[in-house]
Design a protein around this motif. Structure first.
Motif, mmCIF file in Angstrom:
data_model
loop_
_atom_site.group_PDB
_atom_site.id
_atom_site.type_symbol
_atom_site.label_atom_id
_atom_site.label_comp_id
_atom_site.label_asym_id
_atom_site.label_seq_id
_atom_site.Cartn_x
_atom_site.Cartn_y
_atom_site.Cartn_z
ATOM 1 N N MET A 172 0.827 -1.206 0.000
ATOM 2 C CA MET A 172 0.000 0.000 0.000
ATOM 3 C C MET A 172 0.861 1.255 0.000
ATOM 4 S SD MET A 172 -2.733 1.378 2.856
ATOM 5 C CE MET A 172 -1.402 2.011 3.888
ATOM 6 N N ASP A 173 1.890 1.279 0.835
ATOM 7 C CA ASP A 173 2.755 2.461 0.893
ATOM 8 C C ASP A 173 3.442 2.706 -0.445
ATOM 9 O OD1 ASP A 173 2.051 2.847 3.515
ATOM 10 O OD2 ASP A 173 3.840 1.872 4.344
ATOM 11 N N LEU A 174 3.902 1.626 -1.085
ATOM 12 C CA LEU A 174 4.524 1.786 -2.396
ATOM 13 C C LEU A 174 3.493 2.234 -3.429
ATOM 14 C CD1 LEU A 174 6.825 -1.379 -2.444
ATOM 15 C CD2 LEU A 174 7.557 0.994 -2.174
ATOM 16 N N ALA A 175 2.274 1.668 -3.350
ATOM 17 C CA ALA A 175 1.227 2.054 -4.306
ATOM 18 C C ALA A 175 0.854 3.523 -4.155
ATOM 19 C CB ALA A 175 -0.002 1.167 -4.112
ATOM 20 N N VAL A 176 0.789 3.987 -2.912
ATOM 21 C CA VAL A 176 0.473 5.398 -2.672
ATOM 22 C C VAL A 176 1.568 6.284 -3.234
ATOM 23 C CG1 VAL A 176 0.184 7.161 -0.897
ATOM 24 C CG2 VAL A 176 -0.991 4.950 -0.677
ATOM 25 N N ALA A 177 2.835 5.903 -2.958
ATOM 26 C CA ALA A 177 3.956 6.705 -3.442
ATOM 27 C C ALA A 177 4.023 6.697 -4.961
ATOM 28 C CB ALA A 177 5.261 6.186 -2.851
ATOM 29 N N GLU B 25 1.414 6.409 -6.842
ATOM 30 C CA GLU B 25 0.092 6.833 -7.320
ATOM 31 C C GLU B 25 -0.574 5.747 -8.144
ATOM 32 O OE1 GLU B 25 0.455 10.564 -9.314
ATOM 33 O OE2 GLU B 25 0.952 11.663 -7.480
ATOM 34 N N HIS B 26 -0.457 4.516 -7.636
ATOM 35 C CA HIS B 26 -1.055 3.359 -8.297
ATOM 36 C C HIS B 26 -2.542 3.307 -7.974
ATOM 37 C CE1 HIS B 26 -1.743 -0.844 -9.475
ATOM 38 N NE2 HIS B 26 -0.604 -0.767 -10.149
ATOM 39 N N THR B 27 -3.314 2.775 -8.909
ATOM 40 C CA THR B 27 -4.772 2.740 -8.734
ATOM 41 C C THR B 27 -5.222 1.790 -7.629
ATOM 42 O OG1 THR B 27 -4.901 1.063 -10.480
ATOM 43 C CG2 THR B 27 -5.236 3.378 -11.115
ATOM 44 N N ASP B 28 -4.349 0.896 -7.162
ATOM 45 C CA ASP B 28 -4.736 -0.046 -6.116
ATOM 46 C C ASP B 28 -4.618 0.552 -4.708
ATOM 47 O OD1 ASP B 28 -5.332 -2.037 -7.900
ATOM 48 O OD2 ASP B 28 -3.388 -3.054 -7.737
ATOM 49 N N SER B 29 -4.250 1.771 -4.580
ATOM 50 C CA SER B 29 -4.037 2.376 -3.261
ATOM 51 C C SER B 29 -5.271 2.262 -2.378
ATOM 52 C CB SER B 29 -3.643 3.846 -3.405
ATOM 53 O OG SER B 29 -2.480 3.986 -4.178
ATOM 54 N N ALA B 30 -6.437 2.600 -2.925
ATOM 55 C CA ALA B 30 -7.668 2.571 -2.128
ATOM 56 C C ALA B 30 -8.005 1.156 -1.676
ATOM 57 C CB ALA B 30 -8.816 3.161 -2.947
ATOM 58 N N PHE B 31 -7.782 0.184 -2.553
ATOM 59 C CA PHE B 31 -8.038 -1.213 -2.184
ATOM 60 C C PHE B 31 -7.228 -1.604 -0.959
ATOM 61 C CE2 PHE B 31 -6.056 -5.431 -2.442
ATOM 62 C CZ PHE B 31 -7.161 -6.225 -2.156
ATOM 63 N N TYR B 32 -5.939 -1.292 -0.964
ATOM 64 C CA TYR B 32 -5.081 -1.678 0.155
ATOM 65 C C TYR B 32 -5.448 -0.922 1.426
ATOM 66 C CZ TYR B 32 -2.155 -4.470 -2.901
ATOM 67 O OH TYR B 32 -1.699 -5.436 -3.765
ATOM 68 N N SER B 33 -5.824 0.319 1.298
ATOM 69 C CA SER B 33 -6.227 1.092 2.475
ATOM 70 C C SER B 33 -7.438 0.466 3.142
ATOM 71 C CB SER B 33 -6.525 2.532 2.063
ATOM 72 O OG SER B 33 -6.971 3.274 3.167
#
Length: 893
Positions: A237-242, A244-252
């Motif tokens: 999630m942290d890598l996805a947020v950094a 700006e990957h579309t999976d960020s919300a899923f992991y959150s």
């Protein structure tokens, strides 16, 4: 290029921060050992000589081979010897040498050892190399390019291959994490950057979607794996947020849901229970707070020092198969219960379906073994995976397999959820011919938790069953017929009582190794500690067992202590608790009084007449009737006579051990104890029976005030069940080879006279059996029998040991109130005339003629030893009888 240089730099820094490395003095010492001695040291596997790469030869430990082939020991090097200017170059060269040697020995997958290319081990090897590479490249760039980079590149290519991928499990997750990290940190330009990144992110998304239940619980059956996988999800999630990957919300959203279970599953002591493959480590020291940022998880991990407590004390997750209760948040001594009806995946699964775990006061009460190792061939590992290591049901002495593809047959149903507890039903249908349903009800009374379990076992045929209760290592146990008590440092902390609809046998085991392990606890991988386990064994088809667990307001009155060496346990068909005391003299040790106890309050099991018997010079055997919740007349459990046979085996065993002849055994007791004395005294070769107010028609007696005893002994409460118990004493009399001389004391106002004693006399007379001597005392009710029977018992035991064999009445002899006097009180039947002769040693010094007096006082006596010969003249004109009292001493004033 996938990312801008600044974003790539940020992601690379995050990757290295996420990799596991240690900087403690212990880590430094382990790393230094290789530089000094070429020894790979580890806390889990000890010292392993490198020996030119022989450390990678296959061993009997898969976990150890994983550690070495995965280069996991490099985690000790990065922040210690590779960060120290004085050892940096030597360490870098040593690390390169290790990698170079491994590549020469195992670089060809076709000729490598088994664990060299194990799916998850391969991923760990790449992760270890990613962690250590920057430090090596900083001082040995050429060696890095020639040795490390090619191996890392080829390993990444292998991890990307679909046929090598482990699938939707945490092994596959680590493979994809390694691939993701490599796609970010590999040297530019790298033609596979975008491909690896996209592949890893898509695989990870699919895995995390499938690997958590709708309740937000990781499917691999162990809380620590839930935490570990959640940690990796947080990293992604942290890598996805950094990025700006579309999976960020899923992991959150995933982390938010996973946090609830992670919080409630924590025990009050800050560790997770040893469920399945969970190793108990203190979570506060593991960096887990960075995984779940919420204040409730913080409160749980700090034991209430920081954060805020969750609003609920319970968590029921039917989709996942877990129900959790705690009495309070923030209290390390709080009570915590964990019920598992979970088969969510094959990975890290134990045969722990419907297991119940209980922790209170800072210790495990009802525990589990925990994992031993991942070596499935090791006997301890097999045991840890088996049902024998968990608190559930074993059928026909064989554990269910660890996994069997029958996950759909294990489920949890919520019946009721309350603020102070819950009622849930777990079902395990993995057996071939059995369905096990366990109802767990947790509630509070006056703020104290109560636990009631009901096990329903359904089958189409007969089976042997075992319910197991694995105990914590810090408790000692007192075992009873249908339950047990737990103590810690002499203080009672729990008891458990069983109520079954079939006969059951409880046994205690500890540290058994053959024919298979039983009774073990594994605090750490590879460490075995003996631990007690109670087995509740029974046979049947469709059966029900109710189990009551109490931490206060106990089911058992505390009478026995595990620290008391006087009490022993006979291991017969059913175990029997007893206390043996030898006589004081040689003659006393030649005789044995077997003492049976009366009915007490439910759960209160003790002996009777010990003070009385101890005053007589005779060996004594006190047997506890702690069967059912109020005794079983030392005879029946649902019509099974295993108790009866076990008691008889104990009596014979004690007599044989101490060389006591059958003719010198005397069975004694009053009320229920008197009944048992008749049963066992008539069917074993006893020499004497002395009883007070026995119940010879047991069924009729218990049907009213004690239907629980009727139910336990006969298996029901019908008229047929009553008649079955009514016939026990009569059957004992009829099957006896010979009836020993029997004395019965009963009150004229006691309903036992007409309801029990006279029917027995009539039955025996009709069968031509010897008539017992019956003493009927006026104005004596059943409630008063004990106060007089003790004198009757003492008097007749004295006669028995002396060998005179006279029939004695109850009496009290003592110095009189005035100096130089002796007082005697005799309890005699109505109409009996008594005469007395007073002896000073062997000389008659005073007499009293026949009269109806029951109290006599002799005065003006010189100092010395006195006893009285008592003569009895019955109102029916039969021949007078006599008996002699014990001695009483008068001192010189």
């Amino acid at each position: 290029m996938m990312f801008s240089p600044s974003r790539l730099s940020t992601l690379q820094r995050m990757v290295h921060e996420q990799l596991s490395t240690a900087s403690t003095p212990a880590a430094r010492s382990r790393a230094q050992r290789f530089l000094d001695e070429e020894v790979i040291a580890s806390p889990g596997f000890g010292d392993c000589p490198f020996d030119a790469g022989s450390v990678w030869e296959g061993t009997d430990s898969r976990a150890r081979d994983r550690y070495h082939h995965g280069f996991l020991f490099f985690g000790d090097w990065v922040k210690t010897i590779l960060a120290d200017d004085t050892t940096q170059v030597r360490a870098a060269r040593a690390a390169v040498g290790i990698v170079e040697t491994w590549t020469k020995l195992h670089g060809d997958q076709a000729h490598a050892s088994d664990m060299a290319y194990h799916d998850e081990t391969t991923a760990q090897r790449l992760l270890s190399l990613i962690a250590i590479r920057p430090a090596i490249a900083a001082v040995l760039p050429r060696e890095d390019a020639e040795v490390l980079a090619p191996l890392m590149s080829s390993t990444a290519a292998l991890l990307a291959r679909q046929e090598f991928h482990a699938g939707s499990n945490n092994h596959g997750m680590f493979q994809d994490l390694a691939l993701l990290y490599w796609s970010i940190v590999a040297d530019n330009p790298h033609s596979n950057h975008a491909e690896y990144y996209s592949l890893a992110m898509s695989r990870l998304r699919r895995y995390f979607e499938a690997s958590f239940t709708a309740d937000g619980v990781h499917v691999e059956n162990a809380p620590t794996y839930h935490l570990m996988v959640s940690r990796q999800a947080k990293n992604v999630m942290d890598l996805a947020v950094a990025a700006e990957h579309t999976d960020s919300a899923f992991y959150s959203n995933l982390i938010r849901r996973a946090e609830r279970y992670a919080t409630h599953a924590l025990m009050p002591n800050g560790t997770y229970p040893p469920i399945s493959d969970t190793q108990q480590n203190e979570i506060a020291k593991s960096g887990a707070r960075g995984v779940f940022p919420g204040p409730e998880f913080l409160y749980a991990t700090t034991q209430g020092l920081r954060g805020k407590p969750p609003q609920e004390k319970t968590l029921v997750l039917p989709d996942s198969g877990y129900a959790i209760y705690r009495s309070a948040w923030g209290d390390p001594d709080a009570t915590y219960a964990f019920f598992s009806a979970a088969y969510n995946a094959d990975y890290h699964k134990h045969s722990d379906d419907l297991s119940f775990f209980l922790h209170s006061g800072g210790i495990d009460l009802l525990s589990e073994s925990g994992p031993y190792s991942y070596d499935y061939k090791d006997p301890f590992s097999k045991y840890a995976y088996s049902q024998f290591a968990h608190n559930s049901l074993v059928v026909d002495g064989t554990s269910l397999p660890r996994t069997d593809g029958r996950a759909d047959r294990v489920s949890l149903r919520a019946v009721e959820e309350r603020a102070d507890g819950f009622t849930v039903v777990g079902t395990n249908g993995r057996y071939d011919d059995v369905v096990h349903e366990r109802t767990v009800e947790v509630r509070e009374a006056n703020g104290k938790p109560l636990f009631d379990l009901t096990d329903e076992i359904i089958s189409t045929s007969q089976h042997s069953y075992q319910l197991l209760w694995n105990l914590g290592t810090e408790v000692s146990v007192v075992l009873h017929g249908q339950g047990f008590e737990l103590f810690r440092d002499g203080l009672k902390v729990m008891d458990l009582m069983v109520d079954a609809d079939v006969p059951v046998t409880l046994a205690l085991r500890e540290g058994v190794e053959k024919p298979r392990p039983l009774g073990w606890r594994f605090p750490k991988f590879g460490q075995a500690v003996p631990a007690k386990v109670v087995t509740v064994s029974f046979n049947g088809q469709n059966t029900r067992v109710r189990t009551k667990i109490r931490l206060s307001d106990f089911s058992y009155t505390e009478r026995l202590s595990p620290a008391d060496p006087a009490w022993s346990r006979h291991s017969g068909e059913v175990p029997v608790n007893y206390l043996f005391r030898p006589g004081a003299s040689a003659r006393g040790r030649e005789h044995l009084a077997v003492v049976f106890s009366a009915i007490h309050q439910p759960g209160d099991f003790t002996y009777n007449y010990k003070a009385t018997v101890d005053e007589v010079d005779i060996s004594a055997l006190y047997i506890l009737d702690d069967f059912g919740d109020q005794g079983a007349y030392y005879h029946s459990d649902h019509r099974s006579e295993t108790i009866y046979r076990s008691v008889q085996a104990l009596i014979l065993g004690i007599a044989n051990k101490h060389g006591i002849e059958a003719s010198k055994l005397v069975a004694v007791g009053s009320s229920k104890g008197g009944t048992a004395a008749l049963i066992h005294g008539m069917t074993l070769p006893f020499g004497r029976i002395i009883v007070g107010a026995p119940q010879t028609r047991i069924g009729t007696f218990v049907a009213g005030p004690h239907p629980n005893i009727l139910q336990f002994m006969a298996g029901g409460t019908s008229e047929q069940d009553i008649e079955h118990l009514n016939g026990i004493v009569q059957r004992a009399a009829l099957t006896a080879g010979s009836i020993p001389r029997t004395s019965i004391l009963v009150g004229a106002n006691d309903h036992h006279l007409r309801g029990h004693v006279e029917p027995l006399l009539d039955d025996m007379a009709s069968k031509g059996l010897p008539r017992p001597a019956v003493t009927v005392l006026p104005d004596l009710s059943h409630a008063d029998i004990g106060s007089v029977f003790r004198f009757f018992l003492a008097a007749n035991l004295e006669q028995f040991v002396s060998g005179k064999g006279e029939e004695a009445l109850p009496y009290i002899i003592s110095p009189g109130k005035s100096p130089g006097s002796v007082r005697l009180k005799v309890y005699a039947p109505a109409g009996t005339r008594l005469a007395y002769r007073l002896y000073l040693d062997a000389e008659v010094v005073a007499k009293r003629g026949y009269a109806d007096r029951q109290v006599v006082v002799f005065e003006d006596l010189a100092p010395g030893r006195y006893r009285i010969r008592v003569y009895l003249q019955a109102p029916d004109g039969t021949e007078p009888t006599a008996f002699t009292t014990r001695w009483v001493g008068l001192r010189k004033v």
